[in-house]
Design an enzyme around this catalytic site. Structure first.
Site, PDB file in Angstrom:
ATOM      1  N   GLU A 111       0.859  -1.172   0.000  1.00 51.47           N
ATOM      2  CA  GLU A 111       0.000   0.000   0.000  1.00 51.47           C
ATOM      3  C   GLU A 111       0.898   1.225   0.000  1.00 51.47           C
ATOM      4  O   GLU A 111       1.953   1.224   0.640  1.00 51.47           O
ATOM      5  CB  GLU A 111      -0.901   0.052   1.250  1.00 51.47           C
ATOM      6  CG  GLU A 111      -2.030  -0.945   1.255  1.00 51.47           C
ATOM      7  CD  GLU A 111      -1.648  -2.288   1.879  1.00 51.47           C
ATOM      8  OE1 GLU A 111      -2.434  -3.237   1.762  1.00 51.47           O
ATOM      9  OE2 GLU A 111      -0.539  -2.384   2.455  1.00 51.47           O
ATOM     10  N   TYR A 123       7.676   2.189  -7.746  1.00 54.91           N
ATOM     11  CA  TYR A 123       6.964   0.918  -7.833  1.00 54.91           C
ATOM     12  C   TYR A 123       6.557   0.615  -9.281  1.00 54.91           C
ATOM     13  O   TYR A 123       6.724  -0.509  -9.756  1.00 54.91           O
ATOM     14  CB  TYR A 123       5.745   0.912  -6.914  1.00 54.91           C
ATOM     15  CG  TYR A 123       6.070   1.207  -5.463  1.00 54.91           C
ATOM     16  CD1 TYR A 123       7.284   0.825  -4.893  1.00 54.91           C
ATOM     17  CD2 TYR A 123       5.174   1.891  -4.656  1.00 54.91           C
ATOM     18  CE1 TYR A 123       7.592   1.106  -3.569  1.00 54.91           C
ATOM     19  CE2 TYR A 123       5.476   2.170  -3.321  1.00 54.91           C
ATOM     20  CZ  TYR A 123       6.683   1.784  -2.796  1.00 54.91           C
ATOM     21  OH  TYR A 123       6.981   2.065  -1.495  1.00 54.91           O
TER      22      TYR A 123
END
Length: 154
Positions: A111, A123
């Site tokens: 998250e 990411y």
């Protein structure tokens, strides 16, 4: 990271690293994990794997993973503010992806705050895709979290 590339090591986190990891927590997050939580992760949580980045005898980053069957989740990842922007986080994330794969995971999730565009870019660079949103996920300000996933069994 040129000035660091031959001088840092990524290794398993031990109890002796908790104080330095906790200091990075305090510098990195508005709701840091407690030392007790870190001890629990190392000593009690059978699903947890933690690694640190060490540079000249100092812990400068860390990453926590939970690996449950073929799913892995990053619980926390951070680099000391003095060492950000030197690709340490990227190296740590790549190491964690490989570790997850070696431990039998087929996918890795995490998250990230909707406002943390720097982390999201990292990411995405490593193949993570948006999988959903957790509304009001962060307790400090009720900010939403983006859930990101990457398949690692390829």
């Amino acid at each position: 990271m040129k000035e660091l590339e031959n001088e840092y090591v990524i290794r398993a986190m031990g109890k002796d690293d908790i104080e330095e990891v906790y200091q990075i927590e305090l510098l990195s997050f508005s709701t840091p994990w407690s030392k007790d939580s870190l001890y629990y992760e190392l000593e009690q949580n059978l699903f947890a794997k933690y690694v640190v980045v060490e540079y000249k005898g100092r812990v400068i980053g860390y990453c926590g993973l939970w690996v449950i069957m073929d799913d892995a989740q990053i619980t926390n990842i951070a680099v000391h503010p003095e060492y950000r922007g030197k690709k340490i986080g990227e190296a740590l994330l790549q190491f964690s992806l490989q570790l997850s794969k070696e431990l039998g995971a087929k996918r890795l999730s995490l998250e990230v705050r909707v406002s943390n565009h720097i982390a999201q870019a990292l990411y995405k660079k490593l193949g993570f895709e948006t999988g959903g949103v957790r509304k009001n996920y962060y307790t400090d300000n009720l900010e939403d979290a983006i859930v990101m996933w990457v398949n690692i069994d390829d």
